[in-house]
Design a protein around this motif. Structure first.
Motif, PDB file in Angstrom:
ATOM      1  N   ARG A 155       0.915  -1.347   0.058  1.00 38.54           N
ATOM      2  CA  ARG A 155       0.020  -0.036   0.100  1.00 38.54           C
ATOM      3  C   ARG A 155       0.705   1.307   0.092  1.00 38.54           C
ATOM      4  NH1 ARG A 155      -2.530   3.115   4.008  1.00 38.54           N
ATOM      5  NH2 ARG A 155      -1.460   2.094   5.474  1.00 38.54           N
ATOM      6  N   PRO A 156       0.998   2.161  -1.037  1.00 29.83           N
ATOM      7  CA  PRO A 156       1.585   3.203  -1.031  1.00 29.83           C
ATOM      8  C   PRO A 156       0.888   4.270  -0.150  1.00 29.83           C
ATOM      9  CG  PRO A 156       0.457   3.273  -3.058  1.00 29.83           C
ATOM     10  CD  PRO A 156       0.236   1.873  -2.444  1.00 29.83           C
TER      11      PRO A 156
ATOM     12  N   SER B 192       0.936   8.469   1.274  1.00 29.37           N
ATOM     13  CA  SER B 192       1.447   9.940   0.705  1.00 29.37           C
ATOM     14  C   SER B 192       2.410  10.337   1.839  1.00 29.37           C
ATOM     15  CB  SER B 192      -0.003  10.620   0.856  1.00 29.37           C
ATOM     16  OG  SER B 192      -0.780  10.148  -0.089  1.00 29.37           O
TER      17      SER B 192
ATOM     18  N   THR C 235       8.088   8.437  -1.182  1.00 26.22           N
ATOM     19  CA  THR C 235       7.119   7.335  -1.426  1.00 26.22           C
ATOM     20  C   THR C 235       7.484   6.254  -0.383  1.00 26.22           C
ATOM     21  OG1 THR C 235       6.532   7.272  -3.821  1.00 26.22           O
ATOM     22  CG2 THR C 235       6.466   5.258  -2.709  1.00 26.22           C
TER      23      THR C 235
ATOM     24  N   VAL D  21       5.922   2.797   1.589  1.00 27.76           N
ATOM     25  CA  VAL D  21       4.782   1.400   1.040  1.00 27.76           C
ATOM     26  C   VAL D  21       4.659   0.759   2.421  1.00 27.76           C
ATOM     27  CG1 VAL D  21       5.065   1.718  -1.234  1.00 27.76           C
ATOM     28  CG2 VAL D  21       6.679   0.052   0.141  1.00 27.76           C
TER      29      VAL D  21
ATOM     30  N   GLU E 289      11.557   5.370  -4.672  1.00 25.00           N
ATOM     31  CA  GLU E 289      11.136   5.620  -5.994  1.00 25.00           C
ATOM     32  C   GLU E 289      12.219   5.692  -7.131  1.00 25.00           C
ATOM     33  OE1 GLU E 289      10.775   9.274  -3.218  1.00 25.00           O
ATOM     34  OE2 GLU E 289      10.497   7.221  -3.193  1.00 25.00           O
TER      35      GLU E 289
ATOM     36  N   ASP F 217       6.932   5.655  -8.874  1.00 26.60           N
ATOM     37  CA  ASP F 217       5.378   5.596  -8.221  1.00 26.60           C
ATOM     38  C   ASP F 217       4.667   4.613  -9.170  1.00 26.60           C
ATOM     39  OD1 ASP F 217       6.253   7.193  -5.937  1.00 26.60           O
ATOM     40  OD2 ASP F 217       5.148   8.801  -6.574  1.00 26.60           O
TER      41      ASP F 217
ATOM     42  N   HIS G  38       3.950  12.847  -4.553  1.00 28.22           N
ATOM     43  CA  HIS G  38       3.827  11.391  -4.723  1.00 28.22           C
ATOM     44  C   HIS G  38       2.321  11.222  -4.168  1.00 28.22           C
ATOM     45  CE1 HIS G  38       7.915  10.548  -4.914  1.00 28.22           C
ATOM     46  NE2 HIS G  38       8.194  11.353  -4.230  1.00 28.22           N
TER      47      HIS G  38
ATOM     48  N   HIS H 294       0.084  10.926  -7.297  1.00 22.81           N
ATOM     49  CA  HIS H 294       0.795   9.632  -8.221  1.00 22.81           C
ATOM     50  C   HIS H 294       0.018   8.483  -7.694  1.00 22.81           C
ATOM     51  CE1 HIS H 294       4.762  12.056  -8.818  1.00 22.81           C
ATOM     52  NE2 HIS H 294       3.645  12.289  -9.647  1.00 22.81           N
ATOM     53  N   HIS H 295       0.111   8.393  -6.242  1.00 22.99           N
ATOM     54  CA  HIS H 295      -0.628   7.060  -5.619  1.00 22.99           C
ATOM     55  C   HIS H 295      -2.105   6.812  -5.768  1.00 22.99           C
ATOM     56  CE1 HIS H 295       2.905   7.465  -2.496  1.00 22.99           C
ATOM     57  NE2 HIS H 295       3.461   7.160  -3.757  1.00 22.99           N
TER      58      HIS H 295
ATOM     59  N   VAL I 205      -1.926   5.234  -9.038  1.00 25.60           N
ATOM     60  CA  VAL I 205      -1.632   3.756  -8.928  1.00 25.60           C
ATOM     61  C   VAL I 205      -2.822   2.802  -8.558  1.00 25.60           C
ATOM     62  CG1 VAL I 205      -0.418   2.163  -7.432  1.00 25.60           C
ATOM     63  CG2 VAL I 205       0.779   4.254  -8.537  1.00 25.60           C
TER      64      VAL I 205
END
Length: 278
Positions: A50-51, A53, A58, A60, A71, A237, A256, A259-260, A263
C-alpha cells in the motif's frame, strides 16, 4: 511485452535521505514476473504493497512492514524494463546514493538478462486526478507506449516555470531522466529537518537551490535536472502498479500523493487489487 530479469544479485548500501541511517538494498533474480518485495511473510508482489502519501517520499506498507524512499530504485527498474526481480531492503528506507537513479542504473544494466513476458497495464480511457488546494493535476490517456509531459511551477524562485516532454524508452531514460538528482530549496531545509526529514541529505546527494540558483552544479542544466527528476519520481511511483504501464501522462505540479491515486486506479484496470484496495 518482453521484459528483463537479472543474472545475479545487485546490492547497494548508503545513507537514507530522511532517516540519516545506514541502509541497504539487494535486488535479486526471481522466478516470477513482476516486482516483488521480501517481507516477514515471504515474497509479496508490488501491487499488494500500500503506497502512503509520505512527506516528500514514497513509502509503502504491507502488514506491519514499512519501507520508504523506493521511488528512485523502482524508477530505474521500470526505465530499464526490468520486471522480474525480488527486492530486499535492510533498514527503514532505500539508500539515497547520489540522489538520482544513475547508481542503480549502472549496476542493474550490467546484470540485465532477457526474461519472460509480462502483460502491461494500459490506460484505456482518459483519466484525471486533481488536488485543487495544491494546484496539482495528473492526467493520462491511451497511448501505444509510455510518455510523460511535465510542468513545474515554482514562482519567485530561480527555477520558475519549466516544461518538457519525455518519450519513455531505455535511451531517453538513461540520458535525460536517470541522472537527475532530487532537489529542494535552501530556505526549506530548517523546516524539513524540524519534521524529521532529510537528516541524511546534503550537497553530495541533492541539488539545492538558493535565491541565486543552484548551490551545487552538475553536467545538466539545473532546470532540466529538476524536470527530469519529477519524471523519475512519477515513473518510480507508477512501478507500484506491479507491471509496465502504457499511456501518455500529463503531470502539472504533481507529487507522490496524487501519483498514488493514479496507481490505485491503474491496479484496478490491470486486475491487480491489493488487500487494502479490494
Amino acid at each position: 511485452m518482453r521484459c528483463f530479469g537479472l543474472r545475479g544479485e545487485v546490492s547497494f548500501e548508503g545513507v537514507g535521505l530522511h532517516s540519516g541511517r545506514t541502509c541497504g538494498v539487494t535486488v535479486r533474480p526471481f522466478h516470477l514476473p513482476g516486482i516483488w518485495f521480501s517481507s516477514g511473510d515471504g515474497p509479496v508482489p508490488a501491487h499488494r504493497w500500500r503506497p502512503c502519501s509520505g512527506d516528500r517520499r514514497t513509502h509503502v506498507e504491507v502488514g506491519c512492514r514499512s519501507v520508504e524512499t523506493l521511488e528512485h530504485l523502482l524508477g530505474a527498474l521500470a526505465g530499464l524494463d526490468i520486471w522480474q526481480v525480488l527486492i530486499e531492503v535492510e533498514g527503514p528506507e532505500v539508500p539515497i546514493l547520489d540522489g538520482s537513479a544513475m547508481p542503480f542504473v549502472r549496476a542493474l544494466v550490467d546484470a540485465r538478462v532477457e526474461a519472460g513476458d509480462v502483460e502491461p497495464v494500459g490506460v484505456t480511457s482518459p483519466l484525471a486526478f486533481e488536488d485543487p488546494a495544491g494546484g496539482r493535476i495528473l492526467c493520462a490517456y491511451p497511448f501505444d507506449g509510455l510518455k510523460v509531459s511535465c510542468l513545474l511551477d515554482y514562482p519567485g524562485t530561480p527555477l520558475g516555470t519549466v516544461y518538457g516532454e519525455f518519450p519513455v524508452d531505455a535511451g531517453t531514460f538513461v540520458g535525460r531522466i536517470a541522472p537527475c538528482r532530487t532537489f529542494g530549496f535552501r530556505e526549506e531545509v530548517e523546516a524539513l529537518l524540524s519534521r524529521g526529514l532529510i537528516r541524511g541529505g546534503g550537497l553530495d546527494n541533492a541539488l539545492v537551490i538558493d535565491r541565486e540558483g543552484p548551490m551545487n552544479r552538475s553536467h545538466l542544466p539545473f532546470r532540466e535536472e529538476c524536470l527530469g527528476h519529477k519524471v523519475l519520481d512519477l515513473l518510480g511511483d507508477l512501478a507500484l502498479v506491479g507491471r509496465p504501464v502504457r499511456g501518455a501522462f500529463v503531470s502539472i505540479r504533481t507529487g507522490h500523493g496524487i501519483h498514488h491515486r493514479a496507481v490505485a486506479v491503474l491496479r484496478a484496470l490491470g486486475g491487480l487489487v491489493s488487500d487494502n484496495e479490494g
